[in-house]
Design an enzyme around this catalytic site. Structure first.
Site, short mmCIF file in Angstrom:
data_model
loop_
_atom_site.label_atom_id
_atom_site.label_comp_id
_atom_site.label_asym_id
_atom_site.label_seq_id
_atom_site.Cartn_x
_atom_site.Cartn_y
_atom_site.Cartn_z
N ASP A 1 -2.40 6.45 -3.42
CA ASP A 1 -1.26 5.81 -2.76
C ASP A 1 -0.62 4.73 -3.62
O ASP A 1 -0.96 4.58 -4.79
CB ASP A 1 -1.70 5.24 -1.40
N ASP B 1 -5.68 2.57 -3.76
CA ASP B 1 -6.98 2.50 -3.09
C ASP B 1 -7.27 3.70 -2.19
O ASP B 1 -8.40 3.90 -1.78
CB ASP B 1 -7.14 1.17 -2.33
N ARG B 2 -6.25 4.50 -1.90
CA ARG B 2 -6.50 5.67 -1.04
C ARG B 2 -6.64 6.94 -1.86
O ARG B 2 -6.21 7.00 -3.01
CB ARG B 2 -5.33 5.88 -0.08
N LYS C 1 -11.51 -0.16 -1.22
CA LYS C 1 -11.58 1.29 -1.36
C LYS C 1 -10.94 1.66 -2.69
O LYS C 1 -10.17 0.89 -3.24
CB LYS C 1 -10.93 1.99 -0.18
N ASP D 1 -0.91 1.50 -4.05
CA ASP D 1 -1.72 0.54 -4.79
C ASP D 1 -3.05 1.12 -5.27
O ASP D 1 -3.91 0.37 -5.74
CB ASP D 1 -1.96 -0.70 -3.93
N SER E 1 0.81 -1.22 0.00
CA SER E 1 0.00 0.00 0.00
C SER E 1 0.84 1.27 0.00
O SER E 1 1.65 1.47 -0.88
CB SER E 1 -0.96 -0.03 1.19
N HIS E 2 0.71 2.06 1.04
CA HIS E 2 1.36 3.37 1.11
C HIS E 2 2.76 3.29 1.73
O HIS E 2 3.41 4.31 1.89
CB HIS E 2 0.48 4.30 1.93
C1 G1P Z 1 -4.36 1.36 8.21
C2 G1P Z 1 -5.56 2.27 8.33
C3 G1P Z 1 -6.82 1.50 7.99
C4 G1P Z 1 -6.69 0.86 6.61
C5 G1P Z 1 -5.42 0.05 6.55
C6 G1P Z 1 -5.17 -0.51 5.15
O1 G1P Z 1 -4.47 0.30 9.12
O2 G1P Z 1 -5.67 2.82 9.61
O3 G1P Z 1 -7.93 2.37 8.04
O4 G1P Z 1 -7.79 0.06 6.32
O5 G1P Z 1 -4.29 0.84 6.91
O6 G1P Z 1 -5.04 0.50 4.20
P1 G1P Z 1 -3.71 0.30 10.55
O7 G1P Z 1 -2.26 0.51 10.26
O8 G1P Z 1 -4.27 1.46 11.30
O9 G1P Z 1 -4.06 -1.03 11.16
ZN ZN Z 2 -3.39 1.30 -0.32
#
Ligand code: G1P
Ligand code: ZN
Length: 541
Positions: free
Chosen positions: A275, A279-280, A374, A277, A112-113
């Site tokens: 981000d 999704d954000r 998302k 991938d 992801s990010h």
């Molecule tokens: C974080 C975000 C959560 C999101 C997840 C995946 O998780 O807070 O809302 O769904 O990344 O993108 P966390 O690191 O808080 O468990």
């Molecule tokens: Zn992501």
């Protein structure tokens, strides 16, 4: 020919909030990725003749794991693999491809990010046939399997990931597909592209920061080619294995350049980013940052302006730490509001059952029932659709929204890479203090209730416990404490702060000033400095 390799379990292959995330070096150990993927195949529900979708965000190590996953799928009886060209599929696009082609599931290779590169992060996530992240029962089964696994299997084969077309590995068909086409077509169905194109010709402008991550090709195609935004609208549009050395995290820290542009005199009407991938999403209007919680509420309140949602919404779902701004919209629309634990996987049953149409999380996640993830570009396109139809600037949409529903001032403070034992001690002390908190005052704030959030899924009855500590105050303000489930180093403490101002209240103030009392209360209640030695958060979003 199927080859079987003996193996032994690795500790800690437990999927977190969003799949298994570790450092690349961990994933590079012999058998590490293989054990996890084999465990997925061993427990996944996949009828004979199943299709598997594979894609990733293009980060370092993607191609290696994709090549191996294809060989393993061939040995494990899949009939067909669909893989994005170059190994690329944004997470929402992967979700769509799984649904569209009736796959039994998909492997999404992403962290992801989180940053990418040889010393950074990697991840594997399994999504089920509805296109959404595997629910907890499945991730628990995968984890259990990783603890007993003794062999993995593959059929040797080679696939040219860069060439669109069909090839064969063993008895299995591999189709390398255009990663953008199906997704772009879906977006054209959901939104009024004609209205947006007309507005663009009339001067609607935007800047989209793809952060050298997966959305670059999607944004070039949809925003510049199909909607007619001028070339150059998409910034950092070329996916890079290390994201250009940055965190592909669309927040006010890592998308600072975009933020500064949006606060300048040269700002376009809309600034957005996505981000690693895809999704954000980050949404910034000219001169005004829209918190993800507010964006969810504003999108829900105006969604009927887009063709896909013209018939109204069935319900809105938000994760517990997300602000209650969307609750007020749901109330006004006369539809249910669902409050779920953190993580998109909890929205799947609600979307499948038709109980919710739009979902969101404070962590820059918004989406709808068009897929089961998302979707960053979806949120950007819904904003564009709303701007095009109303002809109003983002700032006006925001101020009118607050004047109607009130405003939830909101911030999240993250304390990153805390020693795990210290973070656990903080949470344990906090939990132990919960029963004594109601009635206590912190400055002008009096605690009205405090608990550990637990959730029973209204569709399948599954239960999730210990999903974050909530401290509610008599004035309607709230603090939430929880530990991140996505980190790869130590623990991250997240503190979520929220203060509500009614429509006749103070609607145009600066967020830090409005939250100052709550920040002090959070310190007093949790003893963050005493437990961790930290006196300020690393990231404020
Ligand atoms: C974080 C975000 C959560 C999101 C997840 C995946 O998780 O807070 O809302 O769904 O990344 O993108 P966390 O690191 O808080 O468990
Ligand atoms: Zn992501």
């Amino acid at each position: 020919m199927i080859q079987t390799f003996p193996t032994t379990p690795f500790d800690g292959q437990k999927p977190g909030t969003s799949g298994l995330r570790k450092k690349v070096r961990v994933f590079q150990q012999p058998d590490y990725a293989e054990n996890f993927i084999q465990s997925v195949f061993d427990v996944a529900e996949r009828p004979a003749g199943s299709t598997l979708v594979i894609g990733g965000d293009g980060r370092f190590h993607n191609r290696t794991v994709i090549a191996r996953a294809i060989e393993m799928a061939a040995a494990n009886g899949y009939a067909r693999v669909l893989v994005g060209q170059g190994g690329i599929l944004s997470t929402p696009a992967a979700s769509h491809v799984i649904r569209k082609y009736g796959a039994s599931g998909g492997l999404i290779l992403s962290a992801s990010h989180n940053p990418g590169g040889p010393d950074e992060d990697f991840g594997i996530k399994y999504n089920i046939a509805n296109g959404g992240p595997a629910p907890e029962a499945v991730t628990e089964a995968i984890y259990a399997r990783t603890q007993t696994i003794d062999r993995w299997m593959m059929v040797e084969g080679e696939v040219d990931l860069d060439r669109i077309g069909t090839s064969q590995v063993g008895d299995m068909v591999v189709e390398v597909i255009d990663p953008v086409a199906d997704y772009a077509e879906l977006m054209e169905e959901l939104f009024d592209f004609d209205a947006i194109r007309t507005a663009v010709r009339g001067g609607l402008s935007m800047a989209f920061d793809a952060m050298h991550a997966v959305t670059g090709p999607y944004a070039h195609e949809i925003l510049e080619r199909r909607l007619g935004f001028p070339a150059g609208t998409v910034h950092n549009g070329q996916p890079l294995e290390d994201f250009g050395g940055h965190h592909p995290d669309p927040n006010l820290v890592h998308a600072r350049v975009l933020y500064d542009l949006m606060m300048s005199d040269d700002a376009p009407a809309l600034g957005a980013a996505s981000d690693g991938d895809g999704d954000r999403n980050l949404i910034i209007g000219k001169g005004v940052f829209i918190t993800p919680s507010d964006s969810l509420a504003m999108l829900a309140a105006n969604a009927h302006l887009a063709p896909a949602y013209a018939g109204g919404l069935k319900g809105i779902a938000r994760s517990m730490p997300t602000s209650a701004a969307a609750d007020r919209v749901a109330e006004a629309l006369g539809i249910p509001l669902w409050e779920t634990p953190t993580g998109w996987k909890f929205f799947g049953t609600l979307l499948d059952a038709g109980k919710a149409t739009i979902c969101g999380e404070e962590s820059a996640g918004t989406g709808s029932d068009h897929v089961r993830e998302k979707d960053g570009l979806w949120a950007v396109l819904l904003w564009l659709n709303i701007l095009a139809v109303t002809g109003k600037p983002v700032a006006q949409i925001a101020s009118e929204h607050w004047a109607r529903f009130g405003r939830n001032y909101y911030a999240r403070h993250d304390y990153e890479a805390i020693a795990t034992d210290k973070a656990n001690a903080l949470m344990a002390a906090l939990e132990a203090s919960l029963s004594g908190l109601p009635g206590q005052s912190f400055g002008a704030l009096t605690v009205s209730a405090a608990d550990q959030f637990a959730y029973t899924d209204p569709v399948d009855g599954s239960e999730s416990h210990k999903q974050g500590v909530r401290v509610m105050f008599a004035c309607g303000s709230r603090i939430v404490f929880r530990l991140s489930g996505t980190g790869t180093e130590g623990a991250t403490l997240r503190v979520y702060l929220e203060r509500y101002e009614a429509p006749d209240g103070r609607l145009a103030e600066e967020t830090p000033a409005m939250l100052a009392d709550l920040i002090a209360a959070a310190e007093a209640i949790a003893g963050i400095a005493a437990h961790t030695g930290r006196t300020a958060p690393d990231v404020v979003t």
